[in-house]
Design a protein around this motif. Structure first.
Motif, PDB file in Angstrom:
ATOM      1  N   ARG A 351      -4.883  -6.065  -1.626  1.00  0.00           N
ATOM      2  CA  ARG A 351      -5.330  -4.796  -2.197  1.00  0.00           C
ATOM      3  C   ARG A 351      -4.266  -3.733  -1.947  1.00  0.00           C
ATOM      4  NH1 ARG A 351      -8.218  -1.251   0.907  1.00  0.00           N
ATOM      5  NH2 ARG A 351      -8.705  -2.998   2.241  1.00  0.00           N
ATOM      6  N   ARG A 352      -3.784  -3.126  -3.010  1.00  0.00           N
ATOM      7  CA  ARG A 352      -2.834  -2.024  -2.861  1.00  0.00           C
ATOM      8  C   ARG A 352      -3.301  -0.892  -3.759  1.00  0.00           C
ATOM      9  NH1 ARG A 352       1.461  -4.256  -0.235  1.00  0.00           N
ATOM     10  NH2 ARG A 352       1.680  -6.474  -0.611  1.00  0.00           N
ATOM     11  N   GLU A 353      -3.334   0.297  -3.187  1.00  0.00           N
ATOM     12  CA  GLU A 353      -3.756   1.429  -4.013  1.00  0.00           C
ATOM     13  C   GLU A 353      -2.661   2.476  -4.021  1.00  0.00           C
ATOM     14  OE1 GLU A 353      -8.085   2.433  -3.271  1.00  0.00           O
ATOM     15  OE2 GLU A 353      -7.871   0.638  -2.052  1.00  0.00           O
ATOM     16  N   GLY A 354      -2.708   3.336  -4.996  1.00  0.00           N
ATOM     17  CA  GLY A 354      -1.714   4.405  -5.070  1.00  0.00           C
ATOM     18  C   GLY A 354      -0.964   4.342  -6.391  1.00  0.00           C
ATOM     19  N   ASN A 355       0.237   4.919  -6.402  1.00  0.00           N
ATOM     20  CA  ASN A 355       0.984   4.956  -7.662  1.00  0.00           C
ATOM     21  C   ASN A 355       1.637   3.605  -7.932  1.00  0.00           C
ATOM     22  OD1 ASN A 355       3.099   4.822  -5.913  1.00  0.00           O
ATOM     23  ND2 ASN A 355       3.647   6.981  -6.092  1.00  0.00           N
ATOM     24  N   PHE A 356       2.333   3.508  -9.055  1.00  0.00           N
ATOM     25  CA  PHE A 356       2.886   2.233  -9.492  1.00  0.00           C
ATOM     26  C   PHE A 356       3.794   1.619  -8.426  1.00  0.00           C
ATOM     27  CE2 PHE A 356       5.772  -0.518 -11.802  1.00  0.00           C
ATOM     28  CZ  PHE A 356       4.893  -1.242 -12.568  1.00  0.00           C
ATOM     29  N   LEU A 357       4.621   2.459  -7.834  1.00  0.00           N
ATOM     30  CA  LEU A 357       5.567   1.988  -6.815  1.00  0.00           C
ATOM     31  C   LEU A 357       4.819   1.374  -5.633  1.00  0.00           C
ATOM     32  CD1 LEU A 357       8.692   2.211  -6.754  1.00  0.00           C
ATOM     33  CD2 LEU A 357       8.387   4.051  -5.089  1.00  0.00           C
ATOM     34  N   LYS A 358       3.716   2.022  -5.258  1.00  0.00           N
ATOM     35  CA  LYS A 358       2.958   1.534  -4.113  1.00  0.00           C
ATOM     36  C   LYS A 358       2.163   0.289  -4.446  1.00  0.00           C
ATOM     37  CE  LYS A 358       2.339   5.462  -1.069  1.00  0.00           C
ATOM     38  NZ  LYS A 358       1.577   6.708  -0.938  1.00  0.00           N
ATOM     39  N   ARG A 359       1.742   0.209  -5.705  1.00  0.00           N
ATOM     40  CA  ARG A 359       0.914  -0.940  -6.070  1.00  0.00           C
ATOM     41  C   ARG A 359       1.766  -2.196  -6.268  1.00  0.00           C
ATOM     42  NH1 ARG A 359      -1.862   0.406 -11.066  1.00  0.00           N
ATOM     43  NH2 ARG A 359      -0.869   2.435 -10.932  1.00  0.00           N
ATOM     44  N   HIS A 360       2.984  -2.019  -6.727  1.00  0.00           N
ATOM     45  CA  HIS A 360       3.836  -3.180  -6.993  1.00  0.00           C
ATOM     46  C   HIS A 360       5.162  -3.057  -6.264  1.00  0.00           C
ATOM     47  CE1 HIS A 360       1.023  -4.200 -10.178  1.00  0.00           C
ATOM     48  NE2 HIS A 360       1.080  -2.938 -10.543  1.00  0.00           N
ATOM     49  N   PRO A 361       5.136  -3.063  -4.929  1.00  0.00           N
ATOM     50  CA  PRO A 361       6.389  -2.811  -4.198  1.00  0.00           C
ATOM     51  C   PRO A 361       7.439  -3.889  -4.462  1.00  0.00           C
ATOM     52  CG  PRO A 361       4.678  -3.566  -2.723  1.00  0.00           C
ATOM     53  CD  PRO A 361       4.019  -3.313  -4.036  1.00  0.00           C
ATOM     54  N   TYR A 362       6.996  -5.146  -4.543  1.00  0.00           N
ATOM     55  CA  TYR A 362       7.970  -6.226  -4.685  1.00  0.00           C
ATOM     56  C   TYR A 362       8.575  -6.269  -6.073  1.00  0.00           C
ATOM     57  CZ  TYR A 362       6.345  -7.670  -0.185  1.00  0.00           C
ATOM     58  OH  TYR A 362       6.044  -7.684   1.143  1.00  0.00           O
ATOM     59  N   LEU A 363       7.719  -5.994  -7.066  1.00  0.00           N
ATOM     60  CA  LEU A 363       8.232  -5.947  -8.432  1.00  0.00           C
ATOM     61  C   LEU A 363       9.315  -4.874  -8.534  1.00  0.00           C
ATOM     62  CD1 LEU A 363       7.804  -7.135 -11.247  1.00  0.00           C
ATOM     63  CD2 LEU A 363       6.306  -5.207 -11.731  1.00  0.00           C
ATOM     64  N   CYS A 364       9.028  -3.715  -7.946  1.00  0.00           N
ATOM     65  CA  CYS A 364       9.980  -2.607  -8.028  1.00  0.00           C
ATOM     66  C   CYS A 364      11.278  -2.956  -7.292  1.00  0.00           C
ATOM     67  CB  CYS A 364       9.379  -1.335  -7.436  1.00  0.00           C
ATOM     68  SG  CYS A 364       7.965  -0.776  -8.376  1.00  0.00           S
ATOM     69  N   THR A 365      11.155  -3.557  -6.088  1.00  0.00           N
ATOM     70  CA  THR A 365      12.351  -3.961  -5.354  1.00  0.00           C
ATOM     71  C   THR A 365      13.171  -4.935  -6.189  1.00  0.00           C
ATOM     72  OG1 THR A 365      10.815  -4.049  -3.516  1.00  0.00           O
ATOM     73  CG2 THR A 365      13.102  -4.568  -3.030  1.00  0.00           C
ATOM     74  N   SER A 366      12.471  -5.889  -6.820  1.00  0.00           N
ATOM     75  CA  SER A 366      13.185  -6.877  -7.617  1.00  0.00           C
ATOM     76  C   SER A 366      13.980  -6.207  -8.728  1.00  0.00           C
ATOM     77  CB  SER A 366      12.212  -7.882  -8.239  1.00  0.00           C
ATOM     78  OG  SER A 366      11.438  -8.475  -7.256  1.00  0.00           O
TER      79      SER A 366
END
Lengths: 670, 342
Positions: A351-366
């Protein structure tokens, strides 16, 4: 006198009497021995091969029949349009299209678009990020180490070879998983199909790889696509099995919840059943990947390039240092893919809540690191292609090390080897060779009957009869002897080790972890130390078999001992048992059925490894399969393969039945 | 009675074994216990007939293996009965096509399960929206509705949680929410609170009563807990070895148990909480006395004043008409029912 009477009246004599009688005939009938040119029919089936088995009829000409069938499939045109071979080759061409793509991405590049293959920096970075996402830094470290090794030690092109192998796996694994999934689903939904599929899976999984390699050569050809197709055939059964198990074990309530929500059949399947069974299904994917890796080396026999091919060449040339380097690469890839896919199977959604960056940290890092890597690749050629000057190789040192190691151990190892041969292996071999086939059939039948099942008795007798009548009885008995010898040694090593490991939580953990790692090694790897230590002999074959197949023996012993109910142990301790009494009077009897299952698994592993050990020259069935492979004799390969499968299935049926009867007697759930 | 019947079960049989249909036909749909045993059939439900009225809470009660869950599943055709008829709003459910069944389940039925049966890969919100999703509702509409129901069961703020992150009680709230998402007419609850520990169970029972007071569904509720049955039920059906032994209000079961089995069950129930004046009064004595009690007053409430005074009390109905009388004698007789037999 009375004693003899009770023995004669006893069940034991009644069951084993005929076998012993037929065996003892050797002292009466002169041509009742293996050295006779025309052995008695009751001892060795007529028309069997005794020495070299060029073309042999067998009591029943199974080989000829199979070859006739293969010819028919090659030549006969269905509806006058195409032959079965055209059909299989057509499929292979589709597979080739996928292969072209993965090969282009991983090592060939797209020359027509002037695009090179994926630079190593992308693969390394994304593997590390994926590791973090799936489990954490340990997994990331493992993945990073693996690919770093492949890059660093690429003096002889390990990186390119690995990419070739990975390209093949990335076609065969998804294909095998998909086929296994579909068959599994079909089997769960259609009872009748399941009745057909189960025995098929049993035979497919106990058939040695090499016997269907020949069929693949006949119907597809050689090269990478043939390797991929052989791999798919080999890898889909565990997927099908785990899919069936997973779907059957979904709780009734979850299914009912789906029905009550008003799901249609397809919604049920895709929205309820498959997601609810995702863990076993993903474990199936893990199994598929492991099987694909095991096939890396074996597919090299039919001309699939890659790590396996080079490993094989170096093994044949006894260039052990180089072989070792490639072996490490194979093992690292195997462990990495195993752990990654296991982590994927056990991954729970987070479960991750918040903005896009917070919800998909790994996708963004990738995405971020892909952008950075792209820049790096364009600016520095270093990141595009790792320069050969910076690669290293330890093969020379390894070679020297291995040489001095074996030289210093030459004498003791030689003594050990000869001792094993003279006092253990040879006598055992001659015992097995002296067994008459009629006696063996009666023997397995008697055991089946004693376990109380007429059907079981008839099945195993039929299995043995098939082997006897195929013409390869003598070879088969050598295989049985090798397997049996390995089983004895495995038990002598595995059971004490299991007992030792089960005593403390910390030991159990360590030993099971080591088992895990050993099990991920592709089986061919075990030939390396065997050749290093014992050169080429029965002893080295058995050495390789023993290290590979001790794993289940240890595992099941530990499992059996640790699963003795705590209450019973406490009750025994309060009754005043010493540690030793506790083990031998309480724990071992309760763990025994589990240990039998371990022995059964060990036997299956050993049978598999015997076939691979044929590569270093044993004179059993495996040698004949290798011969069939080099002559593309599909019929012979398949029939010998079935002989091996039936050896396995005979033992499997009897041991599993025995174990489950013991379990139900002890009141465990079967 | 002119209550509206929502679900009507007629002579439901469910036997397990080989070709049970044929066996039932051969025995004229009425095999004896011996016949069933001799032919190796396992009877789950035997000749069950029961009506569920609109807006009532019918509790089906019995020990494990008594066939209560099977009967419930026959009502929603999760299990096909071997023989018998189930009418849902007058239509024969057993003759309905697959498509009609899916339609009925999508819009008219909701079900709550003993072990919650939540989909582990979906969040609370996605679980609750699931029945709407399979109907093909748009994502926004269904999530809005799901949020409303989640609020209704008091799980606001947990929408993004996965089931494994919730306690048992919370998980069952999700189960309740999911079954209510489609606004069903009939609400099936299969031992919904049995897997919870006693304190949470009590809390969930209150929650259930609160929801029902707002929603007024037709409810079939399964339990093996007689206390729970009494707390919640309008009517109770007691099952024993596949047979419905008695159907009635809690008071009826206690005052007039049909069999020894029912009597055994009801023996330990605190009667004072359950029986009202009407059920223990002396019906022959309709003289108006000075003191009165209402017919629906529980014994618990009137006990102390009746026991303290030496006089007799009249029992009056809502129109203040005398319908009977209560004295110490009746009270004691009712409270210590076992003595009756001696």
């Amino acid at each position: 006198m009375n004693k003899i009477k009770t023995i004669l009246r006893g069940k034991f004599f009644f069951i084993f009497g005929p076998f012993i009688f037929l065996w003892l005939l050797r002292y009466i009938i002169p041509n009742y021995t293996i050295s006779s040119k025309t052995p008695h029919w009751a001892y060795i089936p007529p028309k069997s091969c005794l020495g070299g088995c060029g073309s042999i009829d067998g009591l029943v000409p199974f080989v000829d029949w199979t070859n006739a069938l293969i010819q028919f499939l090659r030549k006969y045109e269905i509806f006058g349009l195409f032959t079965f071979r055209d059909f299989t080759r057509g499929i292979a061409n589709y597979v080739d299209k996928f292969l072209d793509f993965t090969e282009a991405v991983l090592h060939k590049g797209f020359p027509s678009y002037d695009v090179g293959p994926l630079p190593w920096i992308f693969i390394l970075t994304l593997t590390i990020i994926l590791g973090f996402y799936l489990r954490g830094w340990r997994l990331a470290l493992l993945g990073g180490t693996c690919f770093s090794y492949l890059i660093l030690f690429s003096k002889r092109g390990i990186w390119e070879l690995s990419m070739k192998s990975l390209a093949a796996i990335s076609v065969s694994a998804p294909l095998a998983a998909l086929i296994g999934l579909c068959l599994g689903i079909l089997a769960v939904k259609r009872k009748r199909f399941a009745n057909f599929l189960w025995p098929m899976l049993n035979i497919l999984q106990s058939l040695p790889h090499f016997s269907y390699l020949i069929l693949v050569v006949i119907f597809v050809g050689i090269g990478t696509k043939a390797g991929v197709i052989a791999t798919v055939i080999f890898a889909f059964p565990p997927m099908a099995r785990l899919t069936i198990l997973g779907l059957q074990n979904i709780s009734q309530e979850i299914k009912e919840a789906g029905i009550m929500a008003g799901c249609t059949k397809w919604q049920m399947l895709f929205k309820v059943e498959i997601p609810a069974a995702r863990s076993p299904i993903m474990l199936g994917v893990n199994q598929v990947i492991m099987q694909c890796l095991a096939m890396i080396v074996i597919a090299a026999f039919i001309g699939q390039p890659g790590l396996g091919h080079d490993l094989l060449i170096r093994l044949q040339g006894l260039r052990l240092g180089e072989a070792f380097e490639i072996g490490v690469a194979v093992v690292l890839i195997a462990i990495t893919l195993d752990r990654y896919s296991q982590a994927l199977a056990l991954k729970e959604p987070e479960r991750r809540e918040g903005n896009f960056l917070k919800r998909h940290p790994y996708l963004c890092t990738s995405i971020f690191s892909i952008i950075i890597c792209t820049f790096l690749v364009f600016i520095f050629p270093f990141f595009n292609e790792y320069p050969k000057e910076y690669t290293i190789s330890a093969s020379v040192y390894l070679d020297n090390g291995i040489k001095s190691f074996t030289r210093s151990l030459f004498v003791p190892l030689g003594i050990f080897r000869d001792w094993m041969l003279i006092y253990f292996l040879m006598p055992l071999k001659s015992i097995f060779q002296s067994m008459p086939w009629t006696g063996v059939i009666l023997f397995v039948g008697a055991i089946g009957w004693k376990l109380g099942k007429i059907r079981l008795a008839l099945t195993v007798m039929l299995f043995v009869f098939f082997i006897a009548s195929s013409g390869y009885w003598v070879r088969a008995m050598i295989t049985v002897y090798m397997v049996f010898a390995s089983l004895v040694i495995c038990a002598l090593i595995g059971i004490p080790l299991g007992i030792w490991a089960s005593k403390k939580e910390s030991r159990t953990k360590i030993v099971l972890n080591i088992c895990d790692i050993f099990q991920t090694f592709p089986s061919f790897i075990y030939l390396l130390p065997a050749i290093m230590l014992f050169q080429i002999s029965d002893v080295s074959a058995i050495f390789a078999i023993v290290i590979y197949s001790s794993i289940p023996m240890v595992r099941y012993t530990v499992f059996g001992l640790r699963n003795v109910p705590q209450q019973i142990i406490e009750a025994s301790i309060t009754s005043g048992c010493t540690e030793r009494q506790l083990l031998w009077k309480v724990k071992m009897p309760l763990a025994f059925p589990e240990i039998i299952l371990g022995a059964n698994q060990t036997l299956m592993f050993a049978l598999f490894m015997v076939m691979i050990a044929g590569f270093i020259g044993t004179v059993d069935l495996s040698q004949e399969i290798f011969r069939a492979l080099s002559f593309s004799d599909g019929g012979k390969g398949l029939i010998i393969g079935l002989c091996v499968a039936f050896i396995g299935l005979t033992a499997d049926r009897l041991l599993v039945e025995w174990s489950s009867q013991m379990k139900s007697k002890l009141g465990f759930k079967v | 009675m002119n209550k509206e019947v929502k679900i009507s079960c007629k002579n439901i049989w469910k036997l397990y074994g080989e070709t049970p249909e044929k066996f039932l036909k051969n025995t004229n749909n009425n095999p004896t216990t011996e016949e069933i045993k001799q032919n190796n059939y396992i009877p789950a439900v035997r000749d069950a007939s029961i009506d569920v009225n609109t807006g009532e809470i019918l509790v089906i009660m019995g020990l494990s293996g008594s066939g209560k869950s099977t009967l419930l599943r026959c009502m929603s055709k999760l299990i096909e009965p071997t023989h018998g008829q189930v009418f849902f709003e007058g239509n024969d459910l057993l003759k309905a096509s697959e498509k009609e069944l899916i339609d009925i389940r999508r819009h008219k039925m909701g079900m709550v399960f003993q072990h919650f049966a939540l989909l582990p890969h979906r969040t609370v919100l996605q679980n609750v929206a699931f029945p709407l999703e399979v109907q093909g509702q748009e994502i926004q509409k269904r999530e809005e509705r799901a949020k409303d129901v989640i609020k209704l069961v008091g799980l606001e703020g947990r929408e993004k949680y996965y089931p494994r992150e919730l306690s048992g009680g919370q998980q069952q709230r999700v189960g309740l929410a999911r079954s209510l998402a489609v606004e069903p007419d009939v609400w099936f609850l299969d031992e919904p609170f049995s897997a919870l520990d006693p304190l949470i169970r009590k809390e969930m029972q209150n929650e259930f009563l609160r929801l029902q007071s707002m929603l007024k569904k037709t409810i079939v509720f399964i339990t093996h807990d007689f206390d729970e049955a009494i707390r919640l039920a309008d009517r109770i059906a007691i099952m024993y070895e596949g047979l419905i032994v008695q159907v009635g209000t809690p008071e009826e079961l206690i005052t007039k148990p049909a069999t020894d089995y029912v009597a055994e069950f009801t023996k330990d129930i605190p009667r004072s909480k359950l029986l009202n004046a009407e059920s223990i009064m002396n019906e022959k004595d309709k003289k108006p006395y000075e003191n009165t009690v209402n017919y629906s007053d529980k014994i618990e409430k009137i006990a102390s004043k009746v026991l303290k005074s030496e006089s007799i009390f009249s029992v009056v109905d809502d129109n203040k008409e005398v319908i009977g009388s209560v004295s110490k004698k009746e009270l004691i007789k009712a409270l210590f029912a076992e003595d009756k037999n001696e």
